[in-house]
Design a protein around this motif. Structure first.
Motif, PDB file in Angstrom:
ATOM      1  N   UNK A  84       0.803  -1.221   0.000  1.00 32.99           N
ATOM      2  CA  UNK A  84       0.000   0.000   0.000  1.00 32.99           C
ATOM      3  C   UNK A  84       0.839   1.276   0.000  1.00 32.99           C
ATOM      4  N   UNK A  85       2.066   1.207   0.475  1.00 27.66           N
ATOM      5  CA  UNK A  85       2.830   2.440   0.613  1.00 27.66           C
ATOM      6  C   UNK A  85       4.104   2.531  -0.215  1.00 27.66           C
ATOM      7  N   UNK A  86       4.546   1.432  -0.827  1.00 31.14           N
ATOM      8  CA  UNK A  86       5.782   1.545  -1.608  1.00 31.14           C
ATOM      9  C   UNK A  86       5.959   0.359  -2.545  1.00 31.14           C
ATOM     10  N   UNK A  87       6.888   0.542  -3.480  1.00 31.79           N
ATOM     11  CA  UNK A  87       7.334  -0.531  -4.359  1.00 31.79           C
ATOM     12  C   UNK A  87       8.821  -0.706  -4.123  1.00 31.79           C
ATOM     13  N   UNK A  88       9.237  -1.959  -4.011  1.00 34.39           N
ATOM     14  CA  UNK A  88      10.654  -2.228  -3.808  1.00 34.39           C
ATOM     15  C   UNK A  88      11.074  -3.401  -4.690  1.00 34.39           C
ATOM     16  N   UNK A  89      12.356  -3.489  -4.942  1.00 34.99           N
ATOM     17  CA  UNK A  89      12.905  -4.632  -5.671  1.00 34.99           C
ATOM     18  C   UNK A  89      13.188  -5.727  -4.654  1.00 34.99           C
ATOM     19  N   UNK A  90      12.533  -6.861  -4.822  1.00 35.30           N
ATOM     20  CA  UNK A  90      12.770  -8.006  -3.932  1.00 35.30           C
ATOM     21  C   UNK A  90      14.100  -8.679  -4.238  1.00 35.30           C
ATOM     22  N   UNK A  91      14.363  -8.872  -5.522  1.00 33.25           N
ATOM     23  CA  UNK A  91      15.608  -9.522  -5.908  1.00 33.25           C
ATOM     24  C   UNK A  91      15.894  -9.272  -7.380  1.00 33.25           C
ATOM     25  N   UNK A  92      17.150  -9.411  -7.721  1.00 30.95           N
ATOM     26  CA  UNK A  92      17.576  -9.418  -9.119  1.00 30.95           C
ATOM     27  C   UNK A  92      18.245 -10.766  -9.369  1.00 30.95           C
ATOM     28  N   UNK A  93      17.977 -11.306 -10.524  1.00 30.98           N
ATOM     29  CA  UNK A  93      18.490 -12.628 -10.870  1.00 30.98           C
ATOM     30  C   UNK A  93      19.000 -12.593 -12.311  1.00 30.98           C
ATOM     31  N   UNK A  94      19.932 -13.469 -12.597  1.00 34.73           N
ATOM     32  CA  UNK A  94      20.373 -13.696 -13.971  1.00 34.73           C
ATOM     33  C   UNK A  94      19.709 -14.971 -14.460  1.00 34.73           C
ATOM     34  N   UNK A  95      19.214 -14.922 -15.676  1.00 28.42           N
ATOM     35  CA  UNK A  95      18.538 -16.078 -16.262  1.00 28.42           C
ATOM     36  C   UNK A  95      19.266 -16.496 -17.527  1.00 28.42           C
ATOM     37  N   UNK A  96      19.444 -17.794 -17.674  1.00 31.82           N
ATOM     38  CA  UNK A  96      19.931 -18.368 -18.927  1.00 31.82           C
ATOM     39  C   UNK A  96      18.875 -19.365 -19.386  1.00 31.82           C
ATOM     40  N   UNK A  97      18.367 -19.148 -20.584  1.00 29.19           N
ATOM     41  CA  UNK A  97      17.329 -20.010 -21.153  1.00 29.19           C
ATOM     42  C   UNK A  97      17.823 -20.684 -22.416  1.00 29.19           C
ATOM     43  N   UNK A  98      17.449 -21.953 -22.550  1.00 32.34           N
ATOM     44  CA  UNK A  98      17.526 -22.637 -23.832  1.00 32.34           C
ATOM     45  C   UNK A  98      16.096 -22.704 -24.332  1.00 32.34           C
ATOM     46  N   UNK A  99      15.837 -22.026 -25.445  1.00 29.35           N
ATOM     47  CA  UNK A  99      14.504 -21.987 -26.031  1.00 29.35           C
ATOM     48  C   UNK A  99      14.448 -22.890 -27.255  1.00 29.35           C
ATOM     49  N   UNK A 100      13.260 -23.395 -27.525  1.00 30.79           N
ATOM     50  CA  UNK A 100      13.013 -24.187 -28.734  1.00 30.79           C
ATOM     51  C   UNK A 100      11.754 -23.643 -29.390  1.00 30.79           C
ATOM     52  N   UNK A 101      11.773 -23.582 -30.715  1.00 33.08           N
ATOM     53  CA  UNK A 101      10.614 -23.121 -31.473  1.00 33.08           C
ATOM     54  C   UNK A 101       9.770 -24.340 -31.795  1.00 33.08           C
ATOM     55  N   UNK A 102       8.529 -24.353 -31.270  1.00 36.54           N
ATOM     56  CA  UNK A 102       7.670 -25.528 -31.417  1.00 36.54           C
ATOM     57  C   UNK A 102       6.252 -25.079 -31.732  1.00 36.54           C
ATOM     58  N   UNK A 103       5.700 -25.598 -32.803  1.00 40.09           N
ATOM     59  CA  UNK A 103       4.311 -25.322 -33.199  1.00 40.09           C
ATOM     60  C   UNK A 103       4.030 -23.817 -33.267  1.00 40.09           C
ATOM     61  N   UNK A 104       4.988 -23.065 -33.783  1.00 35.86           N
ATOM     62  CA  UNK A 104       4.789 -21.632 -34.003  1.00 35.86           C
ATOM     63  C   UNK A 104       5.079 -20.749 -32.803  1.00 35.86           C
ATOM     64  N   UNK A 105       5.639 -21.310 -31.719  1.00 38.92           N
ATOM     65  CA  UNK A 105       5.917 -20.525 -30.516  1.00 38.92           C
ATOM     66  C   UNK A 105       7.289 -20.859 -29.952  1.00 38.92           C
ATOM     67  N   UNK A 106       7.940 -19.868 -29.354  1.00 36.69           N
ATOM     68  CA  UNK A 106       9.137 -20.120 -28.561  1.00 36.69           C
ATOM     69  C   UNK A 106       8.709 -20.684 -27.215  1.00 36.69           C
ATOM     70  N   UNK A 107       9.429 -21.678 -26.736  1.00 35.75           N
ATOM     71  CA  UNK A 107       9.153 -22.289 -25.426  1.00 35.75           C
ATOM     72  C   UNK A 107      10.481 -22.566 -24.731  1.00 35.75           C
ATOM     73  N   UNK A 108      10.434 -22.533 -23.414  1.00 35.54           N
ATOM     74  CA  UNK A 108      11.631 -22.817 -22.630  1.00 35.54           C
ATOM     75  C   UNK A 108      11.811 -24.324 -22.525  1.00 35.54           C
ATOM     76  N   UNK A 109      12.996 -24.765 -22.891  1.00 40.14           N
ATOM     77  CA  UNK A 109      13.374 -26.153 -22.672  1.00 40.14           C
ATOM     78  C   UNK A 109      14.085 -26.286 -21.322  1.00 40.14           C
ATOM     79  N   UNK A 110      14.964 -25.333 -21.024  1.00 38.39           N
ATOM     80  CA  UNK A 110      15.791 -25.426 -19.825  1.00 38.39           C
ATOM     81  C   UNK A 110      16.092 -24.013 -19.334  1.00 38.39           C
TER      82      UNK A 110
END
Length: 138
Positions: free
Chosen positions: A105-131
């Motif tokens: 109700x009174x503020x917005x804060x950053x809870x955490x920052x993370x680094x993400x590494x994704x392996x994506x695959x294109x399947x049935x017309x969409x990108x999806x995360x494999x790993x």
């Protein structure tokens, strides 16, 4: 690959991340899980075990929503610095930064920052995360 097709592919990937964050943040658990392959994997220090497969991924999304509700906060995922490292025949490696914010109700804060590494695959017309690997930002 021409510059134009490369730009279109990048645009699709950016849209993928925008859609994925909106789905988890709005509590659309099954829809968020469907942005992963059927046996897609999610590895994060936030959760004690990797989530593998649709049921476990739905559980991750539900846990996120339940934690926010218990804290009486609105939590959001913000994906930024999306770097498409490699593409090859329907496969893609992406690195990005995730900010998780919490608004009360009174503020917005950053809870955490993370680094993400994704392996994506294109399947049935969409990108999806494999790993997906999520790492705490040092």
């Amino acid at each position: 690959m021409s510059s134009q097709s490369s730009d279109l592919q990048a645009s699709d990937i950016y849209q993928f991340y925008a859609r994925q964050t909106h789905l988890i943040d709005s509590g659309r658990h099954a829809d968020w899980a469907s942005t992963f392959l059927d046996e897609g994997e999610f590895h994060s220090p936030t959760y004690p075990e990797p989530a593998i497969g649709k049921d476990a991924l739905v559980g991750i999304s539900q846990a996120f929503a339940e934690t926010a509700l218990a804290a009486n906060e609105v939590r959001r995922h913000i994906m930024t610095n999306i770097w498409i490292r490699q593409t090859n025949a329907g496969l893609c490696k992406v690195e990005c930064v995730l900010l998780v914010t919490a608004t009360s109700s009174d503020c917005t804060r950053v809870l955490r920052t993370m680094n993400i590494t994704d392996d994506l695959a294109y399947q049935s017309g969409f990108w999806k995360v494999n790993y997906r690997v999520v790492r705490a930002t040092p």
